[in-house]
Design a protein around this motif. Structure first.
Motif, PDB file in Angstrom:
ATOM      1  N   GLY A 191     -32.638 -60.491  -8.409  1.00 25.11           N
ATOM      2  CA  GLY A 191     -32.364 -60.189  -9.801  1.00 25.11           C
ATOM      3  C   GLY A 191     -30.926 -60.482 -10.173  1.00 25.11           C
ATOM      4  N   GLY A 192     -30.457 -59.867 -11.239  1.00 29.69           N
ATOM      5  CA  GLY A 192     -29.113 -60.110 -11.741  1.00 29.69           C
ATOM      6  C   GLY A 192     -28.339 -58.831 -11.951  1.00 29.69           C
ATOM      7  N   ASP A 193     -27.407 -58.882 -12.908  1.00 29.14           N
ATOM      8  CA  ASP A 193     -26.566 -57.720 -13.176  1.00 29.14           C
ATOM      9  C   ASP A 193     -27.326 -56.615 -13.904  1.00 29.14           C
ATOM     10  N   ALA A 194     -28.337 -56.984 -14.671  1.00 30.21           N
ATOM     11  CA  ALA A 194     -29.051 -55.980 -15.462  1.00 30.21           C
ATOM     12  C   ALA A 194     -29.942 -55.100 -14.602  1.00 30.21           C
ATOM     13  N   ALA A 195     -30.572 -55.669 -13.567  1.00 34.66           N
ATOM     14  CA  ALA A 195     -31.495 -54.899 -12.735  1.00 34.66           C
ATOM     15  C   ALA A 195     -31.627 -55.560 -11.376  1.00 34.66           C
ATOM     16  N   THR A 196     -31.981 -54.749 -10.395  1.00 38.39           N
ATOM     17  CA  THR A 196     -32.224 -55.242  -9.039  1.00 38.39           C
ATOM     18  C   THR A 196     -33.721 -55.272  -8.795  1.00 38.39           C
ATOM     19  N   TYR A 197     -34.186 -56.381  -8.235  1.00 40.72           N
ATOM     20  CA  TYR A 197     -35.608 -56.556  -7.984  1.00 40.72           C
ATOM     21  C   TYR A 197     -35.901 -56.521  -6.486  1.00 40.72           C
ATOM     22  N   ALA A 198     -37.128 -56.109  -6.155  1.00 44.92           N
ATOM     23  CA  ALA A 198     -37.626 -56.159  -4.784  1.00 44.92           C
ATOM     24  C   ALA A 198     -38.967 -56.871  -4.801  1.00 44.92           C
ATOM     25  N   TRP A 199     -39.149 -57.800  -3.874  1.00 46.52           N
ATOM     26  CA  TRP A 199     -40.397 -58.568  -3.790  1.00 46.52           C
ATOM     27  C   TRP A 199     -41.454 -57.702  -3.129  1.00 46.52           C
ATOM     28  N   VAL A 200     -42.440 -57.243  -3.911  1.00 46.86           N
ATOM     29  CA  VAL A 200     -43.417 -56.282  -3.414  1.00 46.86           C
ATOM     30  C   VAL A 200     -44.809 -56.873  -3.214  1.00 46.86           C
ATOM     31  N   ALA A 201     -45.115 -57.999  -3.846  1.00 47.43           N
ATOM     32  CA  ALA A 201     -46.464 -58.560  -3.728  1.00 47.43           C
ATOM     33  C   ALA A 201     -46.440 -60.034  -4.135  1.00 47.43           C
ATOM     34  N   THR A 202     -47.516 -60.719  -3.802  1.00 41.61           N
ATOM     35  CA  THR A 202     -47.682 -62.127  -4.160  1.00 41.61           C
ATOM     36  C   THR A 202     -49.064 -62.310  -4.770  1.00 41.61           C
TER      37      THR A 202
ATOM     38  N   PHE B 187     -42.210 -58.623  -8.569  1.00 38.86           N
ATOM     39  CA  PHE B 187     -41.010 -57.889  -8.213  1.00 38.86           C
ATOM     40  C   PHE B 187     -41.030 -56.511  -8.883  1.00 38.86           C
ATOM     41  N   SER B 188     -40.657 -55.484  -8.127  1.00 39.01           N
ATOM     42  CA  SER B 188     -40.438 -54.172  -8.722  1.00 39.01           C
ATOM     43  C   SER B 188     -39.044 -54.141  -9.320  1.00 39.01           C
ATOM     44  N   VAL B 189     -38.903 -53.482 -10.434  1.00 39.68           N
ATOM     45  CA  VAL B 189     -37.632 -53.423 -11.147  1.00 39.68           C
ATOM     46  C   VAL B 189     -36.958 -52.090 -10.866  1.00 39.68           C
ATOM     47  N   GLY B 190     -35.713 -52.151 -10.402  1.00 39.38           N
ATOM     48  CA  GLY B 190     -34.955 -50.930 -10.150  1.00 39.38           C
ATOM     49  C   GLY B 190     -35.585 -50.073  -9.067  1.00 39.38           C
ATOM     50  N   PHE B 191     -35.854 -48.807  -9.430  1.00 35.99           N
ATOM     51  CA  PHE B 191     -36.399 -47.853  -8.467  1.00 35.99           C
ATOM     52  C   PHE B 191     -37.917 -47.710  -8.590  1.00 35.99           C
ATOM     53  N   SER B 192     -38.594 -48.688  -9.148  1.00 40.83           N
ATOM     54  CA  SER B 192     -40.055 -48.634  -9.236  1.00 40.83           C
ATOM     55  C   SER B 192     -40.660 -48.634  -7.845  1.00 40.83           C
ATOM     56  N   PRO B 193     -41.811 -47.969  -7.652  1.00 42.14           N
ATOM     57  CA  PRO B 193     -42.434 -47.924  -6.323  1.00 42.14           C
ATOM     58  C   PRO B 193     -42.665 -49.314  -5.754  1.00 42.14           C
ATOM     59  N   ALA B 194     -42.491 -49.427  -4.447  1.00 39.60           N
ATOM     60  CA  ALA B 194     -42.613 -50.725  -3.779  1.00 39.60           C
ATOM     61  C   ALA B 194     -44.020 -50.989  -3.272  1.00 39.60           C
TER      62      ALA B 194
ATOM     63  N   PRO C 119     -45.473 -43.651 -13.763  1.00 42.03           N
ATOM     64  CA  PRO C 119     -46.078 -44.279 -14.950  1.00 42.03           C
ATOM     65  C   PRO C 119     -45.100 -45.156 -15.713  1.00 42.03           C
ATOM     66  N   ASP C 120     -43.804 -44.989 -15.517  1.00 45.73           N
ATOM     67  CA  ASP C 120     -42.801 -45.791 -16.204  1.00 45.73           C
ATOM     68  C   ASP C 120     -42.293 -46.957 -15.360  1.00 45.73           C
ATOM     69  N   ALA C 121     -42.978 -47.259 -14.268  1.00 45.53           N
ATOM     70  CA  ALA C 121     -42.541 -48.340 -13.391  1.00 45.53           C
ATOM     71  C   ALA C 121     -42.689 -49.689 -14.098  1.00 45.53           C
ATOM     72  N   SER C 122     -41.797 -50.605 -13.744  1.00 47.65           N
ATOM     73  CA  SER C 122     -41.809 -51.943 -14.331  1.00 47.65           C
ATOM     74  C   SER C 122     -41.886 -52.988 -13.225  1.00 47.65           C
ATOM     75  N   TYR C 123     -42.641 -54.057 -13.512  1.00 48.45           N
ATOM     76  CA  TYR C 123     -42.804 -55.156 -12.565  1.00 48.45           C
ATOM     77  C   TYR C 123     -42.763 -56.481 -13.324  1.00 48.45           C
ATOM     78  N   VAL C 124     -42.162 -57.469 -12.703  1.00 46.26           N
ATOM     79  CA  VAL C 124     -42.067 -58.786 -13.320  1.00 46.26           C
ATOM     80  C   VAL C 124     -42.617 -59.836 -12.360  1.00 46.26           C
ATOM     81  N   VAL C 125     -43.075 -60.937 -12.924  1.00 50.50           N
ATOM     82  CA  VAL C 125     -43.587 -62.067 -12.150  1.00 50.50           C
ATOM     83  C   VAL C 125     -42.532 -63.164 -12.146  1.00 50.50           C
ATOM     84  N   GLY C 126     -42.280 -63.730 -10.972  1.00 53.71           N
ATOM     85  CA  GLY C 126     -41.286 -64.783 -10.844  1.00 53.71           C
ATOM     86  C   GLY C 126     -41.626 -65.724  -9.715  1.00 53.71           C
ATOM     87  N   ASP C 127     -40.733 -66.657  -9.455  1.00 53.33           N
ATOM     88  CA  ASP C 127     -40.935 -67.598  -8.351  1.00 53.33           C
ATOM     89  C   ASP C 127     -40.844 -66.874  -7.014  1.00 53.33           C
TER      90      ASP C 127
END
Length: 221
Positions: free
Chosen positions: A132-143, A99-106, A161-169
């Motif tokens: 995501g939740g109240d802290a940040a909005t996520y977009a599913w960008v890859a698997t 998932f991309s976090v916030g406005f990170s590139p998709a 360079p400051d983009a953030s990505y998280v791994v989830g279900d």
């Protein structure tokens, strides 16, 4: 308050019957107009439908996927970015979403490393968001698929360079739209343009069919 399903069904059936009767009457009145050769207006309307359909197809698919997602927000296992160490730990092997976090590139180029194995993530053609939740909005960008449980390293290269990505279900999306988001973008554009293409094809066919009649009338005169 309990919904009155019987009344709702009867009302819907009555409206459907009324609409069908109205359409039949109007269609019978305008039958003679339908026999006229198709004008260039049909091709123009079809062309506009092609353009707008193709442009809106991705948005329609994305919104459909977001509205069809069921279950709770995806659980996070770790990620990469200014506030993350770039590692994630999963309880089992299988497919996981990036998932991309916030406005990170998709459209990041993400790779997962564990031991000597390097696995490239499969991008999602139309990334659905609003996760995501109240802290940040996520977009599913890859698997990404990992063969076994354990700790893995995530590396995502993006324009920011400051983009953030998280791994989830992986999100559970009902219906066919869950598959359409993985189609090539060109195929999704073609799907959106299909109604307009049908209008253009029908208008062109009717114009060609009207030409012999016009030539015959001209020759008889």
């Amino acid at each position: 308050m309990a919904a009155r399903w019987g009344r709702a069904l009867l009302t819907g059936a009555a409206l459907a019957v009324a609409g069908a009767l109205t359409g039949y009457a109007v269609g019978g009145h305008l039958t003679h107009r339908a026999r006229r050769p198709a004008s260039r207006r049909g091709c123009l309307v079809g062309g506009l439908a092609v353009v707008f359909g193709a442009l809106l197809a991705q948005t329609a698919v994305r919104l459909g996927a977001e509205d069809s997602t069921i279950g709770q927000p995806p659980r996070e296992y770790g990620g990469v970015g200014p506030m993350s160490a770039g590692r994630f730990t999963v309880p089992a092997g299988g497919a996981y979403a990036i998932f991309s976090v916030g406005f990170s590139p998709a459209d990041p180029d993400c790779r997962v490393t564990g031991g000597s194995a390097v696995r490239a993530a499969e991008p999602v053609s139309v990334p659905p968001g609003d996760y995501g939740g109240d802290a940040a909005t996520y977009a599913w960008v890859a698997t990404v698929r990992v063969p076994s449980p354990g700790t893995w390293t995530l590396d995502c290269r993006a324009d920011d360079p400051d983009a953030s990505y998280v791994v989830g279900d992986v999100p559970v999306i009902r219906g066919a739209v869950g598959e359409v988001i993985h189609w090539p973008v060109g195929a999704i554009w073609l799907l959106g343009a299909a109604p307009g293409l049908l209008i253009v094809a029908d208008s062109a066919r009717r114009r060609r069919a009207s030409h012999p009649a016009v030539l015959t009338a001209t020759g008889n005169t």
